[in-house]
Enzyme design. Structure first.
Site, PDB file in Angstrom:
ATOM      1  N   LYS A   1      52.123  89.168  96.975  1.00 33.15           N
ATOM      2  CA  LYS A   1      50.519  89.442  96.628  1.00 33.15           C
ATOM      3  C   LYS A   1      49.830  88.459  95.707  1.00 33.15           C
ATOM      4  CE  LYS A   1      51.451  93.430  94.750  1.00 33.15           C
ATOM      5  NZ  LYS A   1      53.055  93.288  94.759  1.00 33.15           N
TER       6      LYS A   1
ATOM      7  N   ARG B   1      47.280 101.427  92.809  1.00 36.07           N
ATOM      8  CA  ARG B   1      48.733 101.908  93.036  1.00 36.07           C
ATOM      9  C   ARG B   1      48.678 103.290  93.074  1.00 36.07           C
ATOM     10  NH1 ARG B   1      52.680  97.633  90.712  1.00 36.07           N
ATOM     11  NH2 ARG B   1      51.061  96.110  90.343  1.00 36.07           N
TER      12      ARG B   1
ATOM     13  N   ARG C   1      61.826  83.993  91.033  1.00 40.11           N
ATOM     14  CA  ARG C   1      60.597  83.918  90.527  1.00 40.11           C
ATOM     15  C   ARG C   1      60.558  83.190  89.066  1.00 40.11           C
ATOM     16  NH1 ARG C   1      55.998  88.196  90.613  1.00 40.11           N
ATOM     17  NH2 ARG C   1      57.478  89.636  89.743  1.00 40.11           N
TER      18      ARG C   1
ATOM     19  N   ARG D   1      60.042  86.608  84.371  1.00 39.10           N
ATOM     20  CA  ARG D   1      59.553  87.906  84.105  1.00 39.10           C
ATOM     21  C   ARG D   1      60.276  88.865  83.462  1.00 39.10           C
ATOM     22  NH1 ARG D   1      54.675  89.569  88.146  1.00 39.10           N
ATOM     23  NH2 ARG D   1      55.785  91.865  87.730  1.00 39.10           N
TER      24      ARG D   1
ATOM     25  N   ARG E   1      60.832  99.532  89.438  1.00 36.67           N
ATOM     26  CA  ARG E   1      59.681  99.209  90.167  1.00 36.67           C
ATOM     27  C   ARG E   1      59.738  99.407  91.478  1.00 36.67           C
ATOM     28  NH1 ARG E   1      59.667  93.253  88.521  1.00 36.67           N
ATOM     29  NH2 ARG E   1      57.866  93.141  89.905  1.00 36.67           N
TER      30      ARG E   1
HETATM   31  P1  AP5 Z   1      54.504  86.800  94.022  1.00 40.25           P
HETATM   32  O1  AP5 Z   1      53.420  86.272  94.562  1.00 40.25           O
HETATM   33  O2  AP5 Z   1      54.559  86.915  92.550  1.00 40.25           O
HETATM   34  O3  AP5 Z   1      54.723  88.388  94.300  1.00 40.25           O
HETATM   35  P2  AP5 Z   1      53.743  90.043  93.914  1.00 40.25           P
HETATM   36  O4  AP5 Z   1      53.715  90.581  95.197  1.00 40.25           O
HETATM   37  O5  AP5 Z   1      52.705  89.383  93.188  1.00 40.25           O
HETATM   38  O6  AP5 Z   1      54.915  90.616  93.065  1.00 40.25           O
HETATM   39  P3  AP5 Z   1      54.806  91.243  91.659  1.00 40.25           P
HETATM   40  O7  AP5 Z   1      56.181  91.300  91.167  1.00 40.25           O
HETATM   41  O8  AP5 Z   1      53.665  90.658  90.900  1.00 40.25           O
HETATM   42  O9  AP5 Z   1      54.313  92.612  92.109  1.00 40.25           O
HETATM   43  P4  AP5 Z   1      54.475  93.988  91.192  1.00 40.25           P
HETATM   44  O10 AP5 Z   1      53.434  94.723  91.898  1.00 40.25           O
HETATM   45  O11 AP5 Z   1      55.797  94.524  90.995  1.00 40.25           O
HETATM   46  O12 AP5 Z   1      53.783  93.396  89.773  1.00 40.25           O
HETATM   47  P5  AP5 Z   1      52.796  93.309  88.974  1.00 40.25           P
HETATM   48  O13 AP5 Z   1      52.422  92.363  88.236  1.00 40.25           O
HETATM   49  O14 AP5 Z   1      51.267  93.710  89.915  1.00 40.25           O
HETATM   50  O15 AP5 Z   1      55.538  86.439  94.855  1.00 40.25           O
HETATM   51  C1  AP5 Z   1      57.164  86.590  94.105  1.00 40.25           C
HETATM   52  C2  AP5 Z   1      58.077  85.404  94.269  1.00 40.25           C
HETATM   53  O16 AP5 Z   1      58.079  84.932  95.813  1.00 40.25           O
HETATM   54  C3  AP5 Z   1      57.442  83.918  93.368  1.00 40.25           C
HETATM   55  O17 AP5 Z   1      58.536  83.306  93.193  1.00 40.25           O
HETATM   56  C4  AP5 Z   1      56.798  83.189  94.611  1.00 40.25           C
HETATM   57  O18 AP5 Z   1      56.967  81.849  94.325  1.00 40.25           O
HETATM   58  C5  AP5 Z   1      57.647  83.698  95.811  1.00 40.25           C
HETATM   59  N1  AP5 Z   1      56.705  83.877  97.106  1.00 40.25           N
HETATM   60  C6  AP5 Z   1      55.654  84.414  97.183  1.00 40.25           C
HETATM   61  N2  AP5 Z   1      55.239  84.472  98.547  1.00 40.25           N
HETATM   62  C7  AP5 Z   1      56.288  83.696  99.193  1.00 40.25           C
HETATM   63  C8  AP5 Z   1      56.343  83.173 100.468  1.00 40.25           C
HETATM   64  N3  AP5 Z   1      55.423  83.637 101.435  1.00 40.25           N
HETATM   65  N4  AP5 Z   1      57.352  82.622 100.684  1.00 40.25           N
HETATM   66  C9  AP5 Z   1      58.136  82.349  99.935  1.00 40.25           C
HETATM   67  N5  AP5 Z   1      58.243  82.567  98.684  1.00 40.25           N
HETATM   68  C10 AP5 Z   1      57.125  83.226  98.256  1.00 40.25           C
HETATM   69  O19 AP5 Z   1      52.699  94.490  87.946  1.00 40.25           O
HETATM   70  C11 AP5 Z   1      53.386  94.541  86.675  1.00 40.25           C
HETATM   71  C12 AP5 Z   1      53.628  95.793  85.935  1.00 40.25           C
HETATM   72  O20 AP5 Z   1      52.377  96.021  85.672  1.00 40.25           O
HETATM   73  C13 AP5 Z   1      53.717  96.811  86.958  1.00 40.25           C
HETATM   74  O21 AP5 Z   1      55.390  97.347  87.018  1.00 40.25           O
HETATM   75  C14 AP5 Z   1      53.108  98.214  85.965  1.00 40.25           C
HETATM   76  O22 AP5 Z   1      53.805  98.652  84.893  1.00 40.25           O
HETATM   77  C15 AP5 Z   1      51.871  97.477  85.593  1.00 40.25           C
HETATM   78  N6  AP5 Z   1      50.799  97.534  86.289  1.00 40.25           N
HETATM   79  C16 AP5 Z   1      50.262  96.556  87.345  1.00 40.25           C
HETATM   80  N7  AP5 Z   1      49.238  97.206  88.067  1.00 40.25           N
HETATM   81  C17 AP5 Z   1      49.214  98.117  87.866  1.00 40.25           C
HETATM   82  C18 AP5 Z   1      48.388  99.478  88.221  1.00 40.25           C
HETATM   83  N8  AP5 Z   1      47.379  99.240  89.086  1.00 40.25           N
HETATM   84  N9  AP5 Z   1      48.592 100.838  87.915  1.00 40.25           N
HETATM   85  C19 AP5 Z   1      49.586 100.979  86.661  1.00 40.25           C
HETATM   86  N10 AP5 Z   1      50.367 100.053  86.413  1.00 40.25           N
HETATM   87  C20 AP5 Z   1      49.994  98.935  87.013  1.00 40.25           C
HETATM   88 MG    MG Z   2      52.146  89.644  91.257  1.00 38.05          MG
END
Ligand code: AP5
Ligand code: MG
Ligand code: ZN
Length: 218
Positions: free
Chosen positions: A13, A88, A127, A160, A171
């Site tokens: 994402k 979410r 990552r 991370r 998660r």
């Molecule tokens: P990346 O693009 O970083 O993946 P992502 O989908 O953004 O994954 P996240 O782990 O960030 O999602 P998440 O929802 O668990 O965490 P968030 O930070 O939102 O890609 C991953 C890896 O793959 C990278 O190394 C990248 O280089 C590689 N890659 C990407 N695309 C690729 C491709 N097409 N091909 C090859 N390689 C690729 O949330 C973290 C925490 O914050 C949550 O657990 C929660 O505690 C809190 N939080 C955030 N939002 C909310 C909310 N709305 N409500 C409540 N709590 C929240």
């Molecule tokens: Mg992300």
């Protein structure tokens, strides 16, 4: 273009949102990034969010809803935005709808990146994120030019805290118990589009460009 990106941890994402944000010159709003910044800066929101994030749980709805409501009301979101990681929960989705109704700028499309477990594990374990500017790399898929250093600012790359195996498992569990309701919510509104999260970055970008043309999204 007003988009919401949904998908499991590691779906790509953030990576895809960054590309789209540059292509279409609209802000990328990642609640995860905003919360990590708040934790780093030890703000009141950060202090509250930390315990939930460390466990891989969700930060309370009211906290994230307030962050996003404030952010989408800013002038730079007038011509569009990309929401990454929000909503979410169904409560977040409803709150977003009412905020956007007041601003008279409803969501155009919700992209659901459906991603295999193998991809999720491979992506999260490799990552690396810049401590300074939050740019995201992958040790094999998208490696930095110099190991351990950010191409953009030279900052140190780190893993991370919530990418540890046990936290990742939690998660994914949290994702599976909350986001399907959000997917159903948008499906019922007719604006959900399912996209494979397993494509590489350029492939996904090309696929999305075609989809936006077909859907007449600008
Ligand atoms: P990346 O693009 O970083 O993946 P992502 O989908 O953004 O994954 P996240 O782990 O960030 O999602 P998440 O929802 O668990 O965490 P968030 O930070 O939102 O890609 C991953 C890896 O793959 C990278 O190394 C990248 O280089 C590689 N890659 C990407 N695309 C690729 C491709 N097409 N091909 C090859 N390689 C690729 O949330 C973290 C925490 O914050 C949550 O657990 C929660 O505690 C809190 N939080 C955030 N939002 C909310 C909310 N709305 N409500 C409540 N709590 C929240
Ligand atoms: Mg992300
Ligand atoms: Zn950097």
């Amino acid at each position: 273009m007003k988009l919401v990106l949904l998908g499991p941890p590691g779906a790509g994402k953030g990576t895809q949102a960054k590309v789209l944000s540059e292509d279409y010159n609209i802000p990328h709003i990642s609640t995860g990034d905003i919360l990590r910044e708040a934790v780093k800066a030890k703000t009141p929101v950060g202090m509250k969010a930390r315990e939930f994030m460390d466990r891989g749980g969700l930060v309370p709805d009211e906290v994230v809803i307030e962050i996003v409501a404030g952010r989408v009301a800013r002038p730079d979101c007038k011509k569009g935005f990309i929401l990454d990681g929000f909503p979410r929960t169904e409560a977040q989705a409803k709150a977003l709808d009412s905020t956007l109704a007041q601003l008279k700028c409803p969501i155009d499309l919700v992209l659901y990146f459906k991603t295999s477990v193998e991809t999720i594990i491979q992506r999260l374990s490799g990552r690396r994120v810049c401590r300074n500017c939050a740019a995201t790399y992958h040790i094999r898929n998208i490696p930095p030019k110099v190991t351990g250093k950010c191409d953009l600012c030279g900052g140190e790359l780190y893993q991370r805290d919530d990418d540890k195996e046990e936290t990742v498992r939690n998660r994914i569990k949290v994702y599976e118990s909350t986001v399907p309701q959000v997917i159903d919510y948008y499906e019922a509104k007719g604006i959900l589009r399912t996209v494979s999260g397993d494509m590489d970055v350029d492939e996904a970008n090309a696929y999305l460009s075609k989809l936006f043309l077909k859907e007449n999204i600008k």
